[in-house]
Design an enzyme around this catalytic site. Structure first.
Site, PDB file in Angstrom:
ATOM      1  N   PHE A 160      10.244  -5.106   8.582  1.00 44.64           N
ATOM      2  CA  PHE A 160      10.685  -6.000   7.509  1.00 44.64           C
ATOM      3  C   PHE A 160      11.833  -5.380   6.703  1.00 44.64           C
ATOM      4  O   PHE A 160      12.952  -5.907   6.671  1.00 44.64           O
ATOM      5  CB  PHE A 160       9.480  -6.334   6.630  1.00 44.64           C
ATOM      6  CG  PHE A 160       9.777  -6.769   5.244  1.00 44.64           C
ATOM      7  CD1 PHE A 160      10.720  -7.769   4.985  1.00 44.64           C
ATOM      8  CD2 PHE A 160       9.110  -6.195   4.171  1.00 44.64           C
ATOM      9  CE1 PHE A 160      10.992  -8.169   3.685  1.00 44.64           C
ATOM     10  CE2 PHE A 160       9.361  -6.595   2.874  1.00 44.64           C
ATOM     11  CZ  PHE A 160      10.310  -7.576   2.633  1.00 44.64           C
TER      12      PHE A 160
ATOM     13  N   ASP B 118      11.379   2.039  16.779  1.00 44.51           N
ATOM     14  CA  ASP B 118      10.271   1.254  16.240  1.00 44.51           C
ATOM     15  C   ASP B 118       9.270   1.019  17.356  1.00 44.51           C
ATOM     16  O   ASP B 118       9.663   0.609  18.452  1.00 44.51           O
ATOM     17  CB  ASP B 118      10.765  -0.080  15.676  1.00 44.51           C
ATOM     18  CG  ASP B 118       9.802  -0.668  14.659  1.00 44.51           C
ATOM     19  OD1 ASP B 118       8.620  -0.890  15.020  1.00 44.51           O
ATOM     20  OD2 ASP B 118      10.213  -0.911  13.517  1.00 44.51           O
TER      21      ASP B 118
ATOM     22  N   GLY C 113       6.591  -3.952  13.367  1.00 44.81           N
ATOM     23  CA  GLY C 113       7.975  -4.414  13.479  1.00 44.81           C
ATOM     24  C   GLY C 113       8.135  -5.379  14.641  1.00 44.81           C
ATOM     25  O   GLY C 113       7.271  -5.473  15.517  1.00 44.81           O
TER      26      GLY C 113
ATOM     27  N   ASP D 113       7.385   5.305  19.471  1.00 45.51           N
ATOM     28  CA  ASP D 113       7.144   6.113  18.280  1.00 45.51           C
ATOM     29  C   ASP D 113       8.295   7.091  18.105  1.00 45.51           C
ATOM     30  O   ASP D 113       8.695   7.755  19.079  1.00 45.51           O
ATOM     31  CB  ASP D 113       5.845   6.911  18.420  1.00 45.51           C
ATOM     32  CG  ASP D 113       4.603   6.060  18.223  1.00 45.51           C
ATOM     33  OD1 ASP D 113       4.695   5.020  17.549  1.00 45.51           O
ATOM     34  OD2 ASP D 113       3.533   6.443  18.746  1.00 45.51           O
TER      35      ASP D 113
ATOM     36  N   TYR E 203      -3.787   6.458   2.670  1.00 44.33           N
ATOM     37  CA  TYR E 203      -2.371   6.088   2.783  1.00 44.33           C
ATOM     38  C   TYR E 203      -1.565   6.716   1.653  1.00 44.33           C
ATOM     39  O   TYR E 203      -0.513   7.323   1.876  1.00 44.33           O
ATOM     40  CB  TYR E 203      -2.234   4.567   2.762  1.00 44.33           C
ATOM     41  CG  TYR E 203      -0.817   4.068   2.642  1.00 44.33           C
ATOM     42  CD1 TYR E 203       0.045   4.083   3.733  1.00 44.33           C
ATOM     43  CD2 TYR E 203      -0.333   3.571   1.428  1.00 44.33           C
ATOM     44  CE1 TYR E 203       1.355   3.625   3.626  1.00 44.33           C
ATOM     45  CE2 TYR E 203       0.969   3.112   1.313  1.00 44.33           C
ATOM     46  CZ  TYR E 203       1.804   3.142   2.405  1.00 44.33           C
ATOM     47  OH  TYR E 203       3.097   2.700   2.285  1.00 44.33           O
TER      48      TYR E 203
ATOM     49  N   ILE F 126      -6.079 -16.403  -0.640  1.00 42.63           N
ATOM     50  CA  ILE F 126      -7.246 -15.573  -0.970  1.00 42.63           C
ATOM     51  C   ILE F 126      -6.816 -14.474  -1.928  1.00 42.63           C
ATOM     52  O   ILE F 126      -5.854 -13.742  -1.675  1.00 42.63           O
ATOM     53  CB  ILE F 126      -7.856 -14.964   0.297  1.00 42.63           C
ATOM     54  CG1 ILE F 126      -8.364 -16.069   1.232  1.00 42.63           C
ATOM     55  CG2 ILE F 126      -9.000 -14.004  -0.060  1.00 42.63           C
ATOM     56  CD1 ILE F 126      -8.780 -15.559   2.605  1.00 42.63           C
ATOM     57  N   ILE F 127      -7.531 -14.358  -3.041  1.00 46.05           N
ATOM     58  CA  ILE F 127      -7.299 -13.288  -4.004  1.00 46.05           C
ATOM     59  C   ILE F 127      -8.497 -12.354  -3.965  1.00 46.05           C
ATOM     60  O   ILE F 127      -9.639 -12.785  -4.123  1.00 46.05           O
ATOM     61  CB  ILE F 127      -7.102 -13.843  -5.425  1.00 46.05           C
ATOM     62  CG1 ILE F 127      -5.789 -14.653  -5.496  1.00 46.05           C
ATOM     63  CG2 ILE F 127      -7.080 -12.709  -6.447  1.00 46.05           C
ATOM     64  CD1 ILE F 127      -5.535 -15.294  -6.851  1.00 46.05           C
TER      65      ILE F 127
ATOM     66  N   GLY G  21      -9.731   1.046  -2.355  1.00 50.90           N
ATOM     67  CA  GLY G  21      -8.479   1.795  -2.326  1.00 50.90           C
ATOM     68  C   GLY G  21      -7.334   1.138  -3.070  1.00 50.90           C
ATOM     69  O   GLY G  21      -6.251   1.731  -3.190  1.00 50.90           O
TER      70      GLY G  21
END
Length: 307
Positions: free
Chosen positions: A11, A31, A36, A53, A144, A202-203, A270
């Protein structure tokens, strides 16, 4: 100029490639296309795309042979949820492979490494809003975030006393055209796609969690500016504007003249309650500022999804 871009079919990466296309630049893109898409690069220009990779043995050999002047490192395992479920996978893509890349760059003639870190995770649950570069609250809330923070530190250590300068840019929540509306991240694209299809967004949680939404073109501008400056940077790239998920959903609902209300589900492990970045330092050191507000950016996402 010889430019290496990891994650260039993604993106943000594809917008960066588009911004760097010129007769003067020779661009090499890696990529693995897990997130992607090769179709993101459907424009003409002097670039070569390799579907692999960036940290594979074959790829590292190609990078060493290419001998870039500038490296933009955007490739990552970018899902907080995946990092919680599989920390080993996250560390492989977000620490181990980047270390191998840096080792190759240090042996090359590369003069600048520009790395997209995560302003939305590395600061932990912040005690200061908007959060400045020095305002670490605690360790990040997810593997992450930990990996991104550790790589920031490793870049500083590994490039010390070398000819390789770095710009570490801590991005807030980036959105815009080409962001996957079916993924786990990218709430602007996800919500826009739901409203376009008359479906309920969806929240997760109560929706009062806040984020700093920055348009992808503003991020690309910061990346390119940083690459041209022969100095080390550790900078926040965001708008400094705090928007709750509920407010985002209501704004989209209004733009679509929709009667559809969101569905609420339990909060995800998280994720932070508040995340907004202080961009004062970036404005000064890069002579940069965000040019696009959320209303403008949402319209661009809507138009892209409709097309």
């Amino acid at each position: 100029m010889k430019i290496l871009i990891t994650g260039g079919a993604g993106f943000i990466g594809s917008h960066l490639v588009e911004g760097l296309l010129s007769n003067e630049n020779e661009i090499l893109i890696f990529d693995n296309c897990l997130t992607g898409k090769k179709e993101n690069l459907e424009f003409t220009g002097n670039f070569k795309f390799i579907n692999d990779d960036f940290g594979s043995e074959s790829s590292l050999e190609k990078i060493e042979k290419f001998d870039p002047d500038i490296c933009f490192h955007l490739a990552a395992q970018s899902s907080v949820v995946v990092s919680v479920e599989n920390p080993a996978l996250d560390f492989e893509h977000n620490i181990l492979q980047p270390i191998k890349l840096i080792q190759v760059l240090l042996k090359s003639n590369c003069k600048k490494l520009v790395f997209t870190s995560s302003g939305g995770t590395i600061f932990g649950e912040p005690s200061v809003i908007p959060t400045a570069e020095e305002d670490y609250a605690d360790e990040p809330e997810s593997p992450y975030g930990v990996a991104k923070k550790r790589l920031n530190e490793l870049i500083k250590i590994m490039t010390k006393n070398s000819n390789l300068k770095y710009s570490i840019l801590n991005l807030s929540n980036v959105y815009g055209p080409r962001q996957d509306p079916h993924g786990e991240a990218g709430v602007v694209s996800i919500f826009a796609n739901k409203y376009l299809n008359n479906e309920e967004p969806i929240i997760f949680g109560d929706g009062e969690q806040t984020r700093d939404y920055i348009f992808v073109k503003d991020v690309v501008s910061a990346l390119i500016k940083a690459s041209t400056i022969d100095e080390n940077h550790f900078l926040n790239i965001g708008t400094g504007v705090e928007t709750s998920v509920n407010d985002l959903a209501n704004s989209m609902k209004s733009q679509f003249n929709s009667e559809i209300n969101p569905i609420y589900k339990p909060a995800r492990e998280g994720e932070l309650n508040r995340s907004v970045l202080n961009n004062t330092k970036a404005k000064k050191e890069l002579d940069w500022k965000p040019e696009h507000d959320l209303d403008y950016g949402m319209k661009q996402v809507f138009n892209w999804l409709k097309a």
